[in-house]
Every structure is written in structure tokens, then in C-alpha cells.
Scaffold this active site. Structure first.
Site, short mmCIF file in Angstrom:
data_model
loop_
_atom_site.label_atom_id
_atom_site.label_comp_id
_atom_site.label_asym_id
_atom_site.label_seq_id
_atom_site.Cartn_x
_atom_site.Cartn_y
_atom_site.Cartn_z
N LYS A 213 -18.33 0.92 -10.51
CA LYS A 213 -17.10 0.77 -11.21
C LYS A 213 -17.47 0.29 -12.57
O LYS A 213 -17.00 1.02 -13.56
CB LYS A 213 -16.08 -0.18 -10.37
CG LYS A 213 -14.84 -0.08 -11.36
CD LYS A 213 -13.70 -0.84 -10.45
CE LYS A 213 -12.34 -1.07 -11.51
NZ LYS A 213 -11.37 -1.95 -10.82
N GLU A 219 -27.32 -5.53 -8.93
CA GLU A 219 -28.08 -4.93 -7.89
C GLU A 219 -28.15 -3.39 -7.82
O GLU A 219 -29.10 -2.96 -7.93
CB GLU A 219 -27.46 -5.31 -6.45
CG GLU A 219 -27.44 -6.90 -6.10
CD GLU A 219 -26.00 -7.49 -6.46
OE1 GLU A 219 -25.70 -7.02 -7.61
OE2 GLU A 219 -25.66 -8.50 -6.03
N GLY A 273 -12.25 -1.86 -6.71
CA GLY A 273 -13.47 -1.38 -6.15
C GLY A 273 -13.31 -1.29 -4.71
O GLY A 273 -13.73 -0.15 -3.98
N ARG A 274 -12.72 -2.29 -4.06
CA ARG A 274 -12.59 -2.03 -2.37
C ARG A 274 -11.78 -1.15 -2.04
O ARG A 274 -11.56 -0.86 -1.06
CB ARG A 274 -12.55 -3.53 -1.75
CG ARG A 274 -11.40 -4.42 -2.42
CD ARG A 274 -11.37 -5.70 -2.27
NE ARG A 274 -10.35 -6.56 -2.76
CZ ARG A 274 -10.15 -7.10 -3.82
NH1 ARG A 274 -11.40 -6.84 -4.52
NH2 ARG A 274 -9.37 -7.61 -4.35
N GLU A 360 -12.21 -9.96 0.39
CA GLU A 360 -12.15 -10.01 -1.01
C GLU A 360 -10.66 -10.25 -1.36
O GLU A 360 -10.38 -10.64 -2.70
CB GLU A 360 -13.10 -9.22 -1.54
CG GLU A 360 -13.48 -9.36 -3.08
CD GLU A 360 -14.74 -8.44 -3.34
OE1 GLU A 360 -15.69 -8.63 -3.37
OE2 GLU A 360 -14.16 -7.44 -3.81
N HIS A 391 -20.74 -7.39 25.20
CA HIS A 391 -21.82 -8.00 25.91
C HIS A 391 -22.44 -8.92 24.72
O HIS A 391 -23.48 -9.04 24.88
CB HIS A 391 -22.88 -6.96 26.23
CG HIS A 391 -22.30 -5.89 27.00
ND1 HIS A 391 -22.63 -6.31 28.55
CD2 HIS A 391 -21.60 -4.87 27.20
CE1 HIS A 391 -21.89 -5.32 29.27
NE2 HIS A 391 -21.55 -4.47 28.54
N LYS A 516 -22.74 -15.11 -9.31
CA LYS A 516 -23.44 -14.36 -10.14
C LYS A 516 -23.91 -14.73 -11.18
O LYS A 516 -25.41 -14.42 -11.60
CB LYS A 516 -22.42 -13.07 -10.51
CG LYS A 516 -22.06 -12.02 -9.53
CD LYS A 516 -21.26 -11.08 -10.10
CE LYS A 516 -20.42 -10.13 -8.91
NZ LYS A 516 -19.61 -9.11 -9.71
O1 LIG Z 1 -18.60 -1.08 -8.51
P1 LIG Z 1 -19.22 -2.33 -8.92
O2 LIG Z 1 -18.77 -2.57 -10.43
O3 LIG Z 1 -20.76 -1.92 -9.04
O4 LIG Z 1 -19.01 -3.48 -8.24
C1 LIG Z 1 -19.25 -3.51 -6.93
C2 LIG Z 1 -18.68 -4.71 -6.22
O5 LIG Z 1 -18.82 -6.01 -6.75
C3 LIG Z 1 -17.72 -6.77 -6.63
O6 LIG Z 1 -17.14 -6.92 -7.85
C4 LIG Z 1 -17.88 -8.21 -5.92
O7 LIG Z 1 -19.19 -8.76 -6.36
C5 LIG Z 1 -16.65 -5.93 -5.88
O8 LIG Z 1 -15.58 -6.36 -5.93
C6 LIG Z 1 -17.22 -4.65 -6.12
O9 LIG Z 1 -16.74 -3.61 -4.96
#
Ligand SMILES: O=P(O)(O)OC[C@H]1O[C@](O)(CO)[C@@H](O)[C@@H]1O
Length: 568
Positions: A213, A219, A273-274, A360, A391, A516
């Protein structure tokens, strides 16, 4: 805003607090023997059957929960969401994931603009692009068709699409249209995840979809640079335009990264995002794998629940009932966790996805107006498909802590097996457990029953099941793309209802920021120590000790692009 505005100060909340004592006097065994009560706790919508009779609740409890919903203005909040008001107030954004699955002719406004038009512009572009890739009209730098896709993304840019992909992977219709193609997801910044996800793939036939987003997530961006290197070291830097596309709200950064803006698929700030699986975040990789028409069915399923959520009276409204019962379990009965137990291996990634959507969204400590909350919000969500979970952790659920459970069953298996000579089909065997577990939890087994069975006296305490453990059951007719969309939307809206009652902002996530920024200080220190030999400074004793051990003992990693080639 004063703390008097909190939901816990309303009569409806106080009334439920008092009511808890009545409920605690009644065992689920007794509640289940009241057929009228149980009948009133069954809700059917579009062939989905929802049964909440195994909640520690009476008809009176449910009415009191409706009073609570009224006190919390849940209906008004739902309307404000669908009307595109900026209910995510800390980010001044509307919350319109429902617009992502709206039909072409629907009108949903945000800031006075009908966003459904923008949604369909992107959906049309995805359909066109995915058909070109799938038909081989779009080829890679060496002229070969792109049959494999690696979607890079994390959190909401990963978990939802992974859940839907895993659920579709065994659907006969989806299998047929995915033949010869692979979809993989690279999420973790751990280089092991890179190695695992490119193992066996050739850059020549791979399309990388960078999903972020913000297009700033550390990462995702490192993984994107790593796969850009993987492609350009094999095929030359000009190959990137053919082999990398992006999904983002930040098209400026997409272009800066080196991806052709024509190959970028937009979404918008009003998609959390979620809550973004129905945007290009999920629709692009899933359409590349399964074809747009299957993904469209998934969107239609989600939209059918959106309509149900928006218009059904609360007594018949599945997401509303689920949300209110969750609040009852957390805030009144004091159960902090929830187990999500789909009796379908195809739903193995459902609990991890809902874990993010729920935790979240609702893991908050202050009200939407910034008032510290004197009550807990959110649940600890976890889960595994049945029967595997049985199990693993069910022992604790039966005789240890009380954990409200969601049992999700499917009437028709995607992959039925019926062996001659077996008592039941394989799916019936699975479903026997789906039907048995909720009653085992609700009724338990008394010492008296054990003594009738001649269980030795000294084993009676160990073999006793207290019961009185709540669950809900959700029975879906099948697990088609449409039903998968419905399941997703049921949970998304349930989580919103919980947040609406608790009076929090379920659509921001400031709690992820501190870690972060601390990681960024560590990154700077690692760079300074490794590249310039600078001493470790500015950390406490514990972190300093750990960091110096890490720097002293870790192996030297050569900076050579070949190190990104798979070794597994
Ligand atoms: O889509 P992006 O901006 O890479 O963010 C990834 C994810 O990181 C977050 O901000 C949490 O760290 C989430 O809410 C989001 O889904």
C-alpha cells in the site's frame, strides 16, 4: 472527550454486567435443552447456516446485547462506514472496502466522488492484463510466456491473498483454470523465504508482483530489490519492465523503483491494508493464477454479505450477531481468546488472515476519542483446521482454559472421496468431528456419567469434562469462490461491529510503529559497525550484549548477486 462517553458507562453495559451473574448460574446443558431458545438462535442466509445456541446466552442476553448495540450507535456507525464518512479519524480516511466488491453500477461516495468507478477502472485493467499474461500475449524478456507469479508483500498485502489462494487451490473449477501456473507469496524479510520462493523458478518465466500500500514497507522493499536483482542479473536490467509489476496507493514510488507506471495497479487510502484482499492486492495475483472470472465470483460473494450486513435486521444479521457475541465473551464473560476452527484444509490460512484483521483492528487501548479504556478490547485469535487442531491444542480447550470457538464446516467437499467398504465418506468422517466437538465442549462429561461407565474412582477427576464452553457453528454450502468471499466478509464485518461497540478506531494501527522505528536504529548500528567498525552505542546493556555477540559471531556475507540464487 470525557470518559463518561465510554460504552462502559451506559445503562446497557451495566445491565449486562449484572446479567453475567444470572448466566453463570446456568450450565449450557440446561440452555441446550430449551428447544425454543435454540430455534431462535439459528440464522440462515443464502444457504449459510449460523447457529449460536451454544453461546452462554439466553434470549434475554441477546436482547440486552441489542440494547448495547443501540447504546453504541452500531447501526449509525455501519451507515457512516457505507456512506464513506472518515470513520478512521486518526488518519482522516473513510473505510470503504465494501466499494471494492460493489457492482459496476453501484454508487458509493468518498469525498463526494463515486469510488466504484475507480474500482472498476482498475478491475478492468487487471482483467485485461491477467488475460494477456495467461494467454501468452504478454511475454518475458526472452519471449517466453510468464507461467509463474511471485507476489511480494507482507501483512495485509499478503495474508488475505494467501488465504484466498489456499482456499481456491483445491476447488475443481479453479484447478482447471490454474493448470500449468504457479502462484507463490514472498513475505518474510528472512532470506530463507526468498530462497524458498524462487527455488525451482526461472526468472525467464516468472512475473513478480510487488504489493505494498505504502511502497515503503522495509521487508517488502528489500524483497522487491532482491528479486529485481534476481531478474536483472539473469536477463539484464531492461527485463524488469517485463517481469515486475506493482500494486500500490503510492504510484510515484512505484515508478521510482523502476516499474513502468503502466504496469502499476492502483488502490486507495480508503482501503485499509488488512481489508485490501478485494482490491488489486488480492485481485491481481489471484486473477493471474485463476482468471478474472473466478475472482469476480469471490467479489460477488463478499458483496452479498455486505448487503446482508447493511440491511438485515440485527436479529437476523450474521456479522452483527457474531460481533455482539464476541463482545459478550470478551467484555462480560472475561474470555480473552477465540479459536477459529475451520473443518476444511482449504481454509488453513483463514485463521492467520483473521488473526491480523482482528488483532490489528481491535487491539487498542484508547477510545476513538483518545480516552484510555477501563476495559479490554480485541481477542487473541488463533486457529487450525480440524481435525488437526484436535490433536494439538483442543486438550486445553476441553479441560483447561475456556476459549470460545468458531466451528466452520462445509456441506460439500471440494475434493470428495468415497471409498468402498468404508462406513462413511472421508468428508463425512471429517464432519463427524465438526458436529461432535461443539457438543463435547457445551455438555462436557460429569463424574456421575463416568461412574456409570465404571471408570475407576481415582481417574474420575482426570476424565471429567466440565463443559459449559461456548462456541458458534457456521455451516457453508460449499467452498466455491463465491462462498470464500462470503466467509471473508462475514469476519471483516464482525470485527468492525466489535470495534463499533467498544468505541475504538478499528481501522488504524499505530501500535506497529514503535518496533519499526527501533529496528531502523538497529539497522543503522549494524551498518556502522560492519562497514566502518564503529562501536555499539545508544542501547541498553541487554541489547548491546546481544548485538555484539551477533556481530562477533555471524559469518561474513559476500555482496554478490549469486548469493540470492536458491540453495534449497
Ligand atoms: O502494504 P504495506 O504498506 O506494505 O503494509 C503492509 C502491512 O504493514 C502494516 O502496516 C503493519 O505493519 C499492515 O497494516 C499492513 O498490512
Amino acid at each position: 472527550m470525557a470518559s463518561s462517553s465510554l460504552i462502559c458507562n451506559t445503562e446497557a453495559w451495566k445491565d449486562l454486567k449484572v446479567h453475567v451473574e444470572d448466566i453463570k448460574k446456568t450450565h449450557l446443558r440446561e440452555l441446550m435443552s430449551d428447544a425454543e431458545r435454540c430455534k431462535s438462535m439459528l440464522v440462515e442466509f443464502d444457504d449459510n447456516l449460523f447457529d449460536y445456541s451454544r453461546q452462554q446466552a439466553t434470549v434475554e442476553t441477546v436482547n440486552k446485547l441489542f440494547n448495547l448495540a443501540e447504546a453504541a450507535c452500531v447501526k449509525e456507525k455501519i451507515n457512516r462506514m457505507f456512506n464513506g464518512e472518515a470513520i478512521n479519524s486518526t488518519e482522516n480516511r473513510s473505510v470503504l472496502h465494501v466499494a471494492l466488491r460493489a457492482p459496476r453500477d453501484a454508487v458509493i461516495n468518498s469525498d463526494g466522488k463515486n469510488v466504484v468507478r475507480d474500482v472498476w477502472t482498475v478491475l478492468d485493467k487487471i482483467q485485461e492484463f491477467s488475460e494477456r499474461v495467461r494467454s501468452g500475449a504478454w511475454v518475458g524478456a526472452t519471449g517466453k510466456p510468464l507461467k509463474d507469479v511471485v507476489a511480494i508483500g507482507i501483512g495485509g498485502s499478503y495474508l488475505g491473498p494467501l488465504f484466498v489462494h489456499t482456499a481456491l487451490q483445491t476447488d475443481p473449477e479453479a484447478i482447471e483454470s490454474a493448470r500449468g501456473r504457479q502462484l507463490r507469496f514472498l513475505a518474510n524479510v528472512d532470506p530463507i523465504d526468498v530462497a524458498k520462493n524462487i527455488a525451482g523458478l526461472s526468472p525467464e518465466t516468472t512475473l513478480v508482483v510487488v504489493v505494498s500500500k505504502t511502497f515503503t514497507t522495509a521487508e517488502t522493499m528489500l524483497n522487491a530489490r532482491t528479486l529485481r536483482e534476481w531478474i536483472s542479473s539473469a536477463l539484464g536490467p531492461q527485463a524488469v519492465t517485463k517481469h515486475m509489476v506493482a500494486v500500490s496507493t503510492n504510484l510515484t514510488l512505484v515508478e521510482k523503483f523502476g516499474i513502468d507506471p503502466n504496469n502499476a495497479f492502483a488502490f486507495w487510502d480508503w482501503v485499509g491494508g488488512r481489508y485490501s484482499v478485494c482490491s488489486a492486492v488480492g485481485v491481481l495475483p489471484l486473477s493471474l493464477q485463476y482468471g478474472f472470472s473466478i475472482v469476480e465470483k469471490f467479489l460477488k460473494g463478499a458483496w452479498s454479505i455486505d448487503q446482508h450486513f447493511y440491511s438485515a435486521p440485527f436479529e437476523k444479521n450474521i456479522p452483527v450477531l457474531l460481533g455482539l457475541l464476541s463482545v459478550w465473551n470478551v467484555s462480560f464473560l472475561g474470555y480473552p481468546a477465540r479459536a477459529i476452527l475451520p473443518y476444511s484444509q482449504a481454509l488453513e490460512k483463514f485463521a492467520p488472515h483473521i488473526q491480523q484483521v482482528s488483532m490489528e483492528s481491535n487491539g487498542k487501548g484508547v477510545s476513538i476519542d483518545g480516552v484510555p479504556l477501563p476495559y479490554e478490547t480485541g481477542e487473541i485469535d488463533f486457529g487450525e483446521p480440524g481435525t488437526n487442531g484436535q490433536h494439538s491444542f483442543y486438550q486445553l480447550i476441553h479441560q483447561g482454559r475456556v476459549i470460545p470457538c468458531d466451528f466452520i464446516g462445509i456441506v460439500n467437499s471440494q475434493q470428495p472421496i468415497n471409498l468402498e467398504g468404508e462406513v462413511v465418506s472421508n468428508h463425512d468422517e471429517l464432519m463427524s468431528n465438526f458436529f461432535a466437538q461443539p457438543d463435547a465442549l457445551a455438555y462436557g462429561k460429569t463424574p456421575e456419567q463416568l461412574l456409570i461407565e465404571n471408570v475407576p474412582q481415582h481417574l474420575v477427576p482426570h476424565k471429567t469434562f466440565p463443559g459449559n464452553r461456548p462456541s458458534i457453528s457456521l455451516l457453508l454450502p460449499s467452498l466455491s469462490a463465491y462462498n470464500i468471499g462470503q466467509l471473508l466478509a462475514i469476519y471483516e464485518h464482525r470485527i468492525a461491529v466489535e470495534g463499533f461497540v467498544w468505541g475504538i478506531n478499528s481501522f488504524d494501527q499505530w501500535g506497529v510503529e514503535l518496533g519499526k522505528s527501533l529496528a531502523s536504529q538497529i539497522r543503522k548500528q549494524l551498518h556502522a559497525s560492519r562497514k566502518k567498525g564503529e562501536p555499539i552505542e545508544g542501547f541498553n546493556f541487554s541489547t548491546r550484549t546481544m548485538l555484539s555477540r551477533y556481530l562477533q559471531v555471524s559469518a561474513h556475507v559476500p555482496s554478490d548477486p549469486s548469493t540470492v540464487l536458491p540453495k534449497v
